[in-house]
Design a protein around this motif. Structure first.
Motif, PDB file in Angstrom:
ATOM      1  N   ILE A  46      15.372  -2.816  20.893  1.00 41.77           N
ATOM      2  CA  ILE A  46      15.255  -1.839  19.693  1.00 41.77           C
ATOM      3  C   ILE A  46      13.609  -1.471  19.648  1.00 41.77           C
ATOM      4  N   ALA A  47      13.257  -0.337  19.557  1.00 47.28           N
ATOM      5  CA  ALA A  47      11.955   0.248  19.490  1.00 47.28           C
ATOM      6  C   ALA A  47      11.701   0.670  18.171  1.00 47.28           C
ATOM      7  N   LEU A  48      10.532  -0.048  17.460  1.00 46.59           N
ATOM      8  CA  LEU A  48      10.159   0.220  16.112  1.00 46.59           C
ATOM      9  C   LEU A  48       8.651   0.588  16.277  1.00 46.59           C
ATOM     10  N   SER A  49       8.263   1.536  15.273  1.00 45.88           N
ATOM     11  CA  SER A  49       6.837   1.640  15.001  1.00 45.88           C
ATOM     12  C   SER A  49       6.500   1.355  13.375  1.00 45.88           C
ATOM     13  N   PRO A  50       5.395   0.786  13.096  1.00 46.35           N
ATOM     14  CA  PRO A  50       5.291   0.434  11.792  1.00 46.35           C
ATOM     15  C   PRO A  50       4.770   1.713  10.996  1.00 46.35           C
ATOM     16  N   ILE A  51       5.082   1.642   9.733  1.00 42.02           N
ATOM     17  CA  ILE A  51       4.654   2.836   8.606  1.00 42.02           C
ATOM     18  C   ILE A  51       3.331   2.908   8.523  1.00 42.02           C
ATOM     19  N   GLY A  52       2.829   4.214   8.686  1.00 45.78           N
ATOM     20  CA  GLY A  52       1.254   4.230   8.567  1.00 45.78           C
ATOM     21  C   GLY A  52       0.764   3.619   7.235  1.00 45.78           C
ATOM     22  N   GLY A  53      -0.297   3.119   7.138  1.00 40.44           N
ATOM     23  CA  GLY A  53      -0.801   2.759   5.731  1.00 40.44           C
ATOM     24  C   GLY A  53      -0.185   1.404   5.076  1.00 40.44           C
ATOM     25  N   GLN A  54       1.063   1.260   5.375  1.00 40.70           N
ATOM     26  CA  GLN A  54       1.849   0.033   4.885  1.00 40.70           C
ATOM     27  C   GLN A  54       1.861  -0.886   5.657  1.00 40.70           C
TER      28      GLN A  54
ATOM     29  N   GLN B  13      -5.182   3.280  17.451  1.00 39.50           N
ATOM     30  CA  GLN B  13      -5.699   3.962  16.167  1.00 39.50           C
ATOM     31  C   GLN B  13      -4.928   3.795  15.003  1.00 39.50           C
ATOM     32  N   LYS B  14      -3.527   3.653  15.036  1.00 43.31           N
ATOM     33  CA  LYS B  14      -2.715   3.152  13.924  1.00 43.31           C
ATOM     34  C   LYS B  14      -2.832   1.981  13.738  1.00 43.31           C
ATOM     35  N   LEU B  15      -2.910   1.172  14.472  1.00 43.19           N
ATOM     36  CA  LEU B  15      -2.991  -0.343  14.464  1.00 43.19           C
ATOM     37  C   LEU B  15      -4.349  -0.911  13.785  1.00 43.19           C
TER      38      LEU B  15
ATOM     39  N   GLN C  35       0.917  -1.220  -0.150  1.00 40.95           N
ATOM     40  CA  GLN C  35      -0.046   0.157   0.073  1.00 40.95           C
ATOM     41  C   GLN C  35       0.773   1.321  -0.040  1.00 40.95           C
ATOM     42  N   ARG C  36       0.237   2.395  -0.156  1.00 42.77           N
ATOM     43  CA  ARG C  36       1.034   3.682  -0.223  1.00 42.77           C
ATOM     44  C   ARG C  36       1.040   3.918   1.184  1.00 42.77           C
ATOM     45  N   LYS C  37       2.182   4.781   1.713  1.00 39.23           N
ATOM     46  CA  LYS C  37       2.279   5.323   2.885  1.00 39.23           C
ATOM     47  C   LYS C  37       1.250   6.294   3.223  1.00 39.23           C
ATOM     48  N   THR C  38       0.579   6.403   4.199  1.00 40.16           N
ATOM     49  CA  THR C  38      -0.222   7.722   4.820  1.00 40.16           C
ATOM     50  C   THR C  38       0.388   8.257   5.426  1.00 40.16           C
ATOM     51  N   GLY C  39      -0.004   9.700   5.538  1.00 42.50           N
ATOM     52  CA  GLY C  39       0.416  10.942   6.424  1.00 42.50           C
ATOM     53  C   GLY C  39       0.424  10.500   7.839  1.00 42.50           C
TER      54      GLY C  39
END
Length: 390
Positions: free
Chosen positions: A307-315, A347-349, A223-227
């Motif tokens: 290591i702390a990561l957060s997924p890319i929104g939308g993708q 919300q992001k999830l 998918q495309r990345k969302t803002g």
């Protein structure tokens, strides 16, 4: 005589060079040279070869042949590192229709010229290996007469929706398209690139440049990345408190993104938005920034760390998009999944609609080790089990 399916291939040989050395991309003429001087190794050609390997494997199974050279397909490409080297690595013959001038580095103009020459041969699908900058070059080169395309993800940032989720997934999609053309439809996919003006204002978002027709194979095409969205302070504060409790007295590697930056701020530290930072946490003390915007070699020298990561929104990408500094070597040195903290607001999830978090580290064995359900920290002592997949 039956016409052989024709696959076009154009490789941007410098795509992704800046990832592991912390340059954030290789757009422009100087960054590739800087990346090489810092010890970067080209990866685009090998990832393109992996795509062709998967493509021939899938087509070979359908055709009942065992060797790549016997697979009924013609690869049309450009000379050397622009494509032919990858085709040779995959054990396939190639029709070379473009060659850059000897004695100089390849450029965006070479990408565009190669695309026009390859498409001029009447290919059924154009594979291009690169990142968002390469996708923009392909879009410009095709103009008003686009053919079906698919991006092989080899860049640092890939916000566009024209890429497969991994090189091998690109091979799967290409095989599905040429073998079952009537059963796979095309969709117009966005060509995006990072909005530098928004970045200067502290937001990670993308600008739309146009659309390209891509085979619509769900789950295998990204998918495309969302803002970035406004995140509730309470949720971020709760995530930060949970991270501090888990890490205790130790080092915390923070991946890029607006969520991780907000978590750092809630902890009392100023983190970069697009880089990888290292914090030292001590109970009852304000976190200390040990290193900012680091490369792979710095992370390897740290020793044990979380290591702390957060997924890319939308993708939904967790690894392999914009955080290549956190390489397979770094992940293994840190302890793998046992020292990996996934941070994401509810919300992001929920915006992912049940689609999995994605892995594309470039190491198939590590991706397999990391795959499966993992706790996602969504607040203070609140977690959701969510699936990681390739």
């Amino acid at each position: 005589m039956t016409r052989l399916p024709r696959i076009g291939l154009v490789v941007n040989p410098v795509a992704g060079l800046g990832g592991r050395v912390g340059l954030g991309g290789t757009d422009g003429s100087e960054r590739p040279r800087v990346a090489l001087s810092l010890g970067a190794r080209p990866l685009a050609g090998a990832r393109a070869a992996a795509t062709l390997g998967e493509l021939t494997l899938r087509l070979g199974e359908l055709a009942g042949v065992g060797r790549p050279r016997h697979v009924p397909i013609l690869v049309v490409t450009a000379a050397g590192s622009l494509g032919a080297d990858s085709v040779a690595s995959a054990g396939l013959p190639a029709r070379v229709v473009y060659a850059a001038e000897d004695g100089r580095d390849t450029s965006a103009a070479d990408t565009a010229a190669a695309v026009r020459a390859v498409v001029g041969e009447g290919v059924d699908l154009l594979l291009f290996a690169g990142g968002d900058g390469t996708a923009r070059d392909v879009l410009a080169a095709l103009g008003d007469a686009p053919c079906p395309v698919l991006g092989v993800p080899t860049g640092v940032k890939m916000h566009s929706a024209v890429f497969a989720v991994s090189p091998r997934a690109a091979g799967e999609v290409a095989a599905a398209w040429v073998s079952r053309k009537g059963a796979v439809r095309l969709r117009d996919a966005e060509v995006m690139d990072r909005d530098e003006d928004a970045l200067s204002e502290g937001r990670v978002t993308s600008r739309l440049f146009g659309w390209l027709p891509v085979p619509d194979v769900p789950v295998r095409v990204q998918q495309r990345k969302t803002g970035s969205t406004v995140t509730a302070l309470g949720a971020v504060g709760g995530i930060a408190a949970d991270v501090a409790e888990r890490v205790g007295d130790g080092l915390l590697v923070l991946g890029p993104g607006s969520t991780t930056r907000a978590v750092a701020a809630a902890l009392g530290a100023d983190a970069t938005l697009t880089g990888v930072d290292v914090l030292s946490l001590r109970s009852g003390q304000r976190p200390r920034v040990v290193a900012r915007d680091v490369a792979e070699d710095t992370l390897l020298a740290l020793g044990p760390a979380w290591i702390a990561l957060s997924p890319i929104g939308g993708q939904g990408f967790l690894l392999g998009r914009g955080n290549q500094q956190i390489s397979p070597r770094v992940l293994r040195a840190a302890g793998g999944r046992d020292h990996l903290l996934v941070l994401c607001t509810e919300q992001k999830l929920s915006a992912l609609g049940g689609r999995p978090l994605l892995l594309d580290t470039g190491d198939d064995a590590l991706d397999a080790e990391l795959s499966g359900h993992i706790p996602v920290i969504t607040g203070s002592r609140r977690t959701s089990l969510y699936r990681l997949a390739t």
